[in-house]
Design a protein around this motif. Structure first.
Motif, mmCIF file in Angstrom:
data_model
loop_
_atom_site.group_PDB
_atom_site.id
_atom_site.type_symbol
_atom_site.label_atom_id
_atom_site.label_comp_id
_atom_site.label_asym_id
_atom_site.label_seq_id
_atom_site.Cartn_x
_atom_site.Cartn_y
_atom_site.Cartn_z
ATOM 1 N N GLU A 110 39.089 -8.140 3.920
ATOM 2 C CA GLU A 110 39.774 -6.861 4.060
ATOM 3 C C GLU A 110 41.274 -7.044 4.287
ATOM 4 N N ILE A 111 42.021 -5.989 3.946
ATOM 5 C CA ILE A 111 43.468 -5.963 4.152
ATOM 6 C C ILE A 111 43.814 -4.781 5.042
ATOM 7 N N LYS A 158 43.124 -13.972 -0.661
ATOM 8 C CA LYS A 158 44.190 -14.609 -1.421
ATOM 9 C C LYS A 158 44.862 -13.613 -2.348
ATOM 10 N N GLY A 159 46.141 -13.847 -2.581
ATOM 11 C CA GLY A 159 46.891 -13.007 -3.495
ATOM 12 C C GLY A 159 47.772 -11.982 -2.813
ATOM 13 N N PHE A 160 47.615 -11.801 -1.502
ATOM 14 C CA PHE A 160 48.437 -10.845 -0.765
ATOM 15 C C PHE A 160 49.096 -11.527 0.416
ATOM 16 N N ASP A 164 53.684 -7.072 1.833
ATOM 17 C CA ASP A 164 53.535 -6.581 0.456
ATOM 18 C C ASP A 164 53.441 -5.060 0.438
ATOM 19 N N ARG A 165 54.064 -4.438 -0.554
ATOM 20 C CA ARG A 165 53.969 -2.998 -0.769
ATOM 21 C C ARG A 165 52.775 -2.738 -1.683
ATOM 22 N N VAL A 166 51.851 -1.887 -1.233
ATOM 23 C CA VAL A 166 50.587 -1.733 -1.950
ATOM 24 C C VAL A 166 50.154 -0.268 -1.978
ATOM 25 N N MET A 167 49.220 0.000 -2.880
ATOM 26 C CA MET A 167 48.451 1.245 -2.847
ATOM 27 C C MET A 167 46.985 0.847 -2.814
ATOM 28 N N ALA A 168 46.128 1.745 -2.328
ATOM 29 C CA ALA A 168 44.734 1.350 -2.130
ATOM 30 C C ALA A 168 43.805 2.558 -2.171
ATOM 31 N N PHE A 169 42.564 2.287 -2.549
ATOM 32 C CA PHE A 169 41.477 3.232 -2.375
ATOM 33 C C PHE A 169 40.750 2.889 -1.080
ATOM 34 N N VAL A 170 40.325 3.925 -0.375
ATOM 35 C CA VAL A 170 39.626 3.743 0.895
ATOM 36 C C VAL A 170 38.391 4.629 0.879
ATOM 37 N N ASN A 171 37.281 4.126 1.372
ATOM 38 C CA ASN A 171 36.059 4.918 1.462
ATOM 39 C C ASN A 171 36.091 5.719 2.759
ATOM 40 N N TYR A 172 36.879 6.804 2.760
ATOM 41 C CA TYR A 172 37.257 7.595 3.922
ATOM 42 C C TYR A 172 38.311 6.829 4.751
ATOM 43 N N ASN A 173 38.861 7.525 5.748
ATOM 44 C CA ASN A 173 39.813 6.959 6.726
ATOM 45 C C ASN A 173 41.256 6.862 6.256
ATOM 46 N N ALA A 174 41.613 7.418 5.081
ATOM 47 C CA ALA A 174 42.996 7.268 4.604
ATOM 48 C C ALA A 174 43.988 8.121 5.385
ATOM 49 N N THR A 181 40.780 -1.941 4.245
ATOM 50 C CA THR A 181 39.950 -1.731 3.067
ATOM 51 C C THR A 181 39.766 -3.063 2.335
ATOM 52 N N PRO A 182 38.652 -3.232 1.604
ATOM 53 C CA PRO A 182 38.407 -4.494 0.902
ATOM 54 C C PRO A 182 39.506 -4.842 -0.089
ATOM 55 N N LEU A 183 39.712 -6.125 -0.267
ATOM 56 C CA LEU A 183 40.742 -6.667 -1.154
ATOM 57 C C LEU A 183 40.685 -6.079 -2.552
#
Length: 457
Positions: A110-111, A158-160, A164-174, A181-183
């Motif tokens: 997770e990140i 790995k990879g982050f 880092d500036r990111v966008m993400a999908f979250v299964n609720y909690n945003a 949230t998972p990588l």
């Protein structure tokens, strides 16, 4: 210090230059929109000088601090708690609360993301009402998409890197200041993409792209009918169609949105008019693709408008939502109006009917790898300046209820969507909603203004 405290622009937070005042909560204004780039009020000379002397360490503190709590300040030392919008039970707007929760920590794979912006979609309204299949138990934190900065990494990520500036999908909690949230659901964003743009980008453009190109196989010379053309997905569909030669876009939308979105579609109709006849006047054979987020009687109309080998895609059921709370009558009416599909008739007419749920694809059906590939294609189009999410105004986190209310007391879908960051709600042009958080905590007003201006640029 109290005399020298200033009101942070649009945030409703009072904080002295030395951090000795506690932030004071302010009741949200029912109809207040904060411009993206507000002109800061005149500042005393001594405070401007003070801002210039602030150290980089203080800037770093603000970037990493949690927000204020309605009952008191949450300064940089309070690293174990965060602010979040909590749905206490299914129902109306009175079920939403801005409160303090324990801050999550990343597990394996997770990140942890410090949220700068988060999205408000029609699905969030349906979640609030409990108008979805197998709704989760309350209390819960709504929200499925966000953007921000990587703050911590779990093992095997790995990879982050942190920062880092990111966008993400979250299964609720945003709808919170921090999410984990998972990588596989996290994506780096280009340097020139703002956090509000990123929060407006993920759900709307991924859904639009997958329906057009993965399901309907959009090609040169085809035609598309999209309902709610003034919404976030509708505007993403229009932009993506413009990347393919000779595609004709028919759109339906509320009449008050027509002026703002007229240039984005080829033919625009009032959603309450007889759009079937209007489409047939222009294209007697119908259209190749129908994208329907309304359901109800529009299902039969959409199938009737399809050309041979055409594809009808249902990706929502907003006709089931007609007020602040769940309506059994609206649900029953919409269900009754749905034309019963006869597979033999589809076979005889050479038509395709499909459904699309991005969140189910991600969180229930394990297609995160496919979505990641789509995100990379979309980011390439963004960098080529062929697509761009449009942002219109900022809203305070406490005004999430106001943002959800439309002119008829229902969700304000399709209106400009919001972007978020630290404690604000923002609207995107012709979309709806995100939540953004402004600089808060123990920091001087001039520096807070400077950071606010930088984050919205």
């Amino acid at each position: 210090a109290n005399k020298r405290s200033q009101l942070l622009p649009g945030a409703g937070i009072r904080c002295s230059p030395w951090g000795s005042d506690l932030p004071q909560p302010r009741a949200p204004s029912p109809a207040r929109r904060v411009p993206i780039a507000p002109t800061p009020p005149t500042r005393p000379v001594d405070m401007a000088k003070e801002a210039a002397e602030m150290s980089e360490e203080t800037v770093h503190m603000i970037e990493r601090s949690a927000g204020k709590d309605p009952e008191g300040a949450l300064c940089p030392g309070d690293t174990k708690e965060m602010r979040a919008v909590v749905l206490t039970g299914f129902g109306g707007l009175n079920k939403l609360r801005v409160t303090r929760k324990a801050m999550p920590e990343p597990q394996e794979g997770e990140i942890k993301i410090r949220v700068k912006a988060c999205g408000l979609n029609f699905l969030d309204l349906m979640v609030r009402q409990g108008n979805i299949d197998n709704p989760p138990k309350t209390p819960l934190v709504p929200g499925f998409e966000c953007s921000g900065i990587v703050e911590a990494l779990g093992s095997n990520t790995k990879g982050f890197e942190i920062g880092d500036r990111v966008m993400a999908f979250v299964n609720y909690n945003a709808w919170a200041e921090v999410v984990c949230t998972p990588l596989e659901f996290v994506y780096k964003i280009p340097d020139d993409m703002t956090f509000p743009e990123a929060a407006a980008f993920s759900m709307n453009f991924v859904a639009a792209y997958m329906m057009l190109f993965e399901v309907a196989n959009l090609r040169d010379g085809m035609s598309v009918l999209v309902h709610s053309a003034g919404g976030g997905v509708g505007q993403a569909v229009a932009q993506l169609c413009s990347t393919v030669p000779n595609v004709t876009v028919f759109g339906t939308a509320s009449s008050f949105k027509h002026e703002a979105i007229r240039e984005s579609v080829t033919h625009l109709f009032d959603r309450n008019a007889d759009y079937v006849q209007e489409v047939k006047k222009i294209s007697p054979d119908g259209v190749d693709v129908v994208l329907d987020c309304l359901c109800g009687e529009n299902t039969g109309k959409g199938l009737g408008l399809l050309k041979p080998l055409g594809t009808y895609i249902l990706y929502g059921s907003s006709n089931m939502v007609t007020g602040e709370t769940k309506s059994f009558f609206s649900f029953a009416k919409s269900w009754w109006q749905v034309e019963k599909v006869n597979p033999i008739k589809l076979y005889e007419e050479n038509k395709v009917i499909a459904g699309f749920s991005l969140l189910n694809l991600l969180f229930k059906q394990g297609r995160g790898g496919l979505v990641k590939t789509v995100v990379q294609k979309l980011l390439s189009l963004y960098e080529q300046k062929k697509i761009k999410p449009l942002v219109d105004s900022l809203w305070a986190l406490e005004e999430v209820g106001t943002l959800m209310v439309g002119r008829d007391g229902s969700v304000s879908t399709g209106t400009p969507g919001p972007r978020s960051g630290r404690a604000w709600l923002i609207t995107y042009k012709h979309t709806l909603g995100l939540i953004r958080t402004p600089p808060f905590g123990c920091v001087s007003t001039p520096l807070a203004r400077a950071l606010s201006k930088r984050e919205t640029s």
